[in-house]
Design an enzyme around this catalytic site. Structure first.
Site, mmCIF file in Angstrom:
data_model
loop_
_atom_site.group_PDB
_atom_site.id
_atom_site.type_symbol
_atom_site.label_atom_id
_atom_site.label_comp_id
_atom_site.label_asym_id
_atom_site.label_seq_id
_atom_site.Cartn_x
_atom_site.Cartn_y
_atom_site.Cartn_z
ATOM 1 N N GLU A 1 -4.864 6.419 6.111
ATOM 2 C CA GLU A 1 -5.192 6.016 7.655
ATOM 3 C C GLU A 1 -4.251 6.481 8.466
ATOM 4 O O GLU A 1 -3.097 6.532 8.429
ATOM 5 C CB GLU A 1 -5.508 4.320 8.023
ATOM 6 C CG GLU A 1 -6.288 3.779 7.004
ATOM 7 C CD GLU A 1 -6.172 2.400 6.764
ATOM 8 O OE1 GLU A 1 -7.129 1.616 6.874
ATOM 9 O OE2 GLU A 1 -5.108 1.727 6.643
ATOM 10 N N ARG B 1 7.289 -5.441 8.814
ATOM 11 C CA ARG B 1 6.368 -5.592 10.054
ATOM 12 C C ARG B 1 5.347 -6.401 9.861
ATOM 13 O O ARG B 1 4.741 -7.432 10.612
ATOM 14 C CB ARG B 1 6.158 -4.207 10.826
ATOM 15 C CG ARG B 1 4.902 -3.452 10.334
ATOM 16 C CD ARG B 1 3.585 -4.070 10.890
ATOM 17 N NE ARG B 1 2.533 -2.995 10.947
ATOM 18 C CZ ARG B 1 1.386 -3.043 10.269
ATOM 19 N NH1 ARG B 1 1.307 -4.092 9.198
ATOM 20 N NH2 ARG B 1 0.455 -2.214 10.309
ATOM 21 N N GLN C 1 4.089 -7.021 -1.002
ATOM 22 C CA GLN C 1 4.480 -7.627 0.458
ATOM 23 C C GLN C 1 4.896 -8.965 0.414
ATOM 24 O O GLN C 1 5.277 -9.456 1.262
ATOM 25 C CB GLN C 1 2.992 -7.357 1.195
ATOM 26 C CG GLN C 1 2.162 -6.241 1.182
ATOM 27 C CD GLN C 1 2.871 -5.255 1.927
ATOM 28 O OE1 GLN C 1 3.403 -5.326 2.892
ATOM 29 N NE2 GLN C 1 2.837 -3.878 1.376
ATOM 30 N N GLY D 1 -4.513 -9.521 2.749
ATOM 31 C CA GLY D 1 -5.110 -8.542 2.075
ATOM 32 C C GLY D 1 -6.517 -7.798 2.384
ATOM 33 O O GLY D 1 -6.558 -6.659 1.982
ATOM 34 N N GLY D 2 -7.427 -8.398 3.199
ATOM 35 C CA GLY D 2 -8.755 -7.950 3.302
ATOM 36 C C GLY D 2 -8.425 -7.059 4.442
ATOM 37 O O GLY D 2 -8.203 -7.523 5.808
ATOM 38 N N ASP D 3 -8.151 -5.784 4.373
ATOM 39 C CA ASP D 3 -7.926 -4.685 5.431
ATOM 40 C C ASP D 3 -8.639 -3.472 5.388
ATOM 41 O O ASP D 3 -8.110 -2.537 5.971
ATOM 42 C CB ASP D 3 -6.307 -4.474 5.507
ATOM 43 C CG ASP D 3 -5.843 -3.687 4.165
ATOM 44 O OD1 ASP D 3 -6.526 -3.753 3.593
ATOM 45 O OD2 ASP D 3 -4.716 -3.624 4.104
ATOM 46 N N VAL E 1 -5.266 -7.479 9.930
ATOM 47 C CA VAL E 1 -5.524 -6.092 9.262
ATOM 48 C C VAL E 1 -4.390 -5.128 9.520
ATOM 49 O O VAL E 1 -4.352 -4.153 8.624
ATOM 50 C CB VAL E 1 -6.986 -5.432 9.877
ATOM 51 C CG1 VAL E 1 -7.881 -6.149 9.094
ATOM 52 C CG2 VAL E 1 -6.723 -5.402 11.327
HETATM 53 P P1 NAD Z 1 0.206 -4.832 -4.667
HETATM 54 O O1 NAD Z 1 -0.619 -4.160 -5.238
HETATM 55 O O2 NAD Z 1 1.887 -4.620 -4.649
HETATM 56 O O3 NAD Z 1 0.045 -6.601 -4.824
HETATM 57 C C1 NAD Z 1 -0.956 -6.910 -4.946
HETATM 58 C C2 NAD Z 1 -1.002 -8.297 -5.959
HETATM 59 O O4 NAD Z 1 -2.300 -8.880 -5.740
HETATM 60 C C3 NAD Z 1 -1.073 -7.781 -7.508
HETATM 61 O O5 NAD Z 1 0.160 -8.370 -7.893
HETATM 62 C C4 NAD Z 1 -2.315 -8.058 -8.022
HETATM 63 O O6 NAD Z 1 -2.044 -8.863 -9.315
HETATM 64 C C5 NAD Z 1 -2.702 -9.286 -7.028
HETATM 65 N N1 NAD Z 1 -4.016 -9.660 -7.241
HETATM 66 C C6 NAD Z 1 -5.026 -8.703 -7.139
HETATM 67 N N2 NAD Z 1 -6.226 -9.541 -7.324
HETATM 68 C C7 NAD Z 1 -5.935 -10.839 -7.157
HETATM 69 C C8 NAD Z 1 -6.800 -12.016 -7.317
HETATM 70 N N3 NAD Z 1 -8.313 -12.082 -7.272
HETATM 71 N N4 NAD Z 1 -6.007 -13.352 -7.307
HETATM 72 C C9 NAD Z 1 -4.702 -13.398 -7.417
HETATM 73 N N5 NAD Z 1 -3.921 -12.123 -7.332
HETATM 74 C C10 NAD Z 1 -4.499 -11.003 -7.183
HETATM 75 O O7 NAD Z 1 -0.180 -4.599 -3.089
HETATM 76 P P2 NAD Z 1 0.687 -5.144 -1.679
HETATM 77 O O8 NAD Z 1 1.303 -3.808 -1.216
HETATM 78 O O9 NAD Z 1 1.314 -6.354 -1.753
HETATM 79 O O10 NAD Z 1 -0.520 -5.312 -0.671
HETATM 80 C C11 NAD Z 1 -1.297 -6.288 -0.722
HETATM 81 C C12 NAD Z 1 -2.370 -6.228 0.118
HETATM 82 O O11 NAD Z 1 -2.167 -6.331 1.338
HETATM 83 C C13 NAD Z 1 -3.185 -4.834 -0.049
HETATM 84 O O12 NAD Z 1 -4.438 -4.963 -0.353
HETATM 85 C C14 NAD Z 1 -2.858 -4.292 1.131
HETATM 86 O O13 NAD Z 1 -3.881 -2.970 1.764
HETATM 87 C C15 NAD Z 1 -2.612 -5.236 2.312
HETATM 88 N N6 NAD Z 1 -1.882 -4.938 3.513
HETATM 89 C C16 NAD Z 1 -2.320 -5.488 4.447
HETATM 90 C C17 NAD Z 1 -1.470 -5.366 5.673
HETATM 91 C C18 NAD Z 1 -1.898 -5.931 6.882
HETATM 92 O O14 NAD Z 1 -1.029 -5.668 7.774
HETATM 93 N N7 NAD Z 1 -2.942 -6.635 7.086
HETATM 94 C C19 NAD Z 1 -0.240 -4.605 5.578
HETATM 95 C C20 NAD Z 1 0.335 -4.147 4.257
HETATM 96 C C21 NAD Z 1 -0.531 -4.332 3.281
#
Ligand code: NAD
Length: 360
Positions: free
Chosen positions: A70, A126, A154, A239-241, A307
């Protein structure tokens, strides 16, 4: 460390300050992780308070079955910024990050870039700063316990930001992969947070004032169902983004007061995609500026449908840019052509070839 504001005047530097991953870590260490996130949160709040002066549009995605890349641009009329970011939930299986990024700030008056920075670490900082800032307006007063579901890249930042800005002392952690929760507990050891590793999402949310969901999966998952959510909690849904990528059962949304960054983007990408566009949501900038209430009662379920929006990245880049003169943790990037005569770009190429003893 106090950060002095730097103005981006037309007399830009002859080089572009570049913050590599190494230097970002040095900058974070110079301030301290919690202080750094508090600093970013201050800049985000400042920029949300001048919301109407920004050019705003939903981010521009390129989708593949594996994930998304993105571009996130914005401008306040003087400074332009953008972030390049990806989200590839399966990447970890190949030893790669789910989310990586880099970003640029530019002087809109000259068009010259004034900062080029890594944004993988900065995005985690951030996002956590943004979540904690929202929670200072939305979480129940006196919150001390946070459940965190999804213990990946995160998650540590989220826990530390909520400790620093909301007063969280106890973390209840759950991940499908128990080693992820154990890693989180290890990393947070000695930070002042007590971490309990839980065997299910249900167990994690017991007694929690705040529930953070920060899982990664490219589908509509149901991390939390309606019967799990009691009155009075604050949900920080991170996580929903992405289109088709959500974490909460729709019934939770119907019981919650929903707060969003930019409705036009959240409706495409957030939990909000499960509802009609006319479902009432409150924009966070209105809460910060006192135009709309945040939490109004003890029993209310508040939901920050996060998001990630371009203005937060713009603010984070501004914070880093203002920090650099004090820390010196950057490199000078030779990204700007500077011929003696601005119109003689080709002459500069000729002279460079001559200097190397070759034809142009
Ligand atoms: P990551 O892959 O490092 O960690 C995700 C974790 O979620 C993993 O440890 C995985 O085992 C766990 N997981 C997956 N499905 C699960 C479930 N059903 N129950 C419990 N645990 C589960 O990813 P990350 O870098 O930590 O990012 C996490 C999410 O945050 C991503 O979807 C990312 O797109 C989103 N995100 C959102 C923003 C925002 O501003 N809203 C910013 C950054 C990342």
């Amino acid at each position: 460390m106090t950060v002095e504001k730097v103005n981006f005047e037309p007399s830009d530097l002859a080089y572009v300050p570049f913050v590599s991953v190494d230097n970002m870590m040095r900058n974070v260490r110079a301030v301290g992780v919690e202080g750094f996130m508090r600093g970013i949160a201050g800049y985000i709040e400042e920029d949300f308070l001048r919301w109407e002066s920004f050019d705003k549009k939903p981010r521009i995605p390129a989708h593949a079955p594996q994930g998304v890349i993105e571009l996130m641009p914005t401008s306040d009329g003087r400074t332009f910024g953008f972030k390049y970011v990806n989200g590839h939930p399966g990447n970890f299986r190949n030893g790669l990050q789910t989310v990586t990024g880099f970003g640029v700030l530019s002087n809109l008056l000259t068009g010259y870039p004034v900062l080029f920075s890594e944004m993988t670490i900065l995005t985690a900082l951030r996002t956590a700063a943004n979540s904690a800032l929202a929670a200072t307006y939305l979480a129940p007063e006196g919150s001390t316990t946070m459940a965190i579901i999804g213990n990946g890249a995160q998650s540590d930042f989220q826990c530390l930001a909520f400790k620093e800005m909301v007063g969280i002392t106890d973390i209840r952690a759950y991940d499908l992969d128990a080693t992820a929760s154990e890693r989180l507990a290890r990393n947070l050891n000695g930070t002042g947070l007590t971490v309990t590793v839980c065997a299910s999402a249900q167990e994690a949310i017991e007694g929690a004032d705040i529930i953070t969901t920060v899982t990664a999966d490219k589908k509509s998952a149901t991390i939390l169902t309606d019967n799990m959510i009691g009155s009075g909690v604050h949900i920080n849904a991170v996580g929903g983004d992405c289109p088709g990528k959500t974490e909460l059962h729709r019934d939770i949304l119907l019981r919650s007061d929903i707060f969003v960054e930019f409705p036009d983007q959240t409706h495409i990408e957030g939990e909000f995609q499960q509802l009609g566009r006319d479902h009432p949501v409150t924009e966070l900038w209105q809460v910060y500026s006192g135009k709309a209430p945040g939490r109004t009662s003890r029993d209310q379920i508040t939901l920050f449908d996060s998001v990630g929006f371009a203005i937060e990245d713009f603010a984070a880049l501004r914070y880093v840019r203002d920090l650099l003169p004090q820390t010196g943790h950057f490199e000078k990037l030779d990204l700007l052509a500077d011929p003696d005569d601005p119109r003689d770009l080709f002459g500069m190429v000729l002279r460079s070839a001559a200097a190397d003893g070759k034809a142009a």
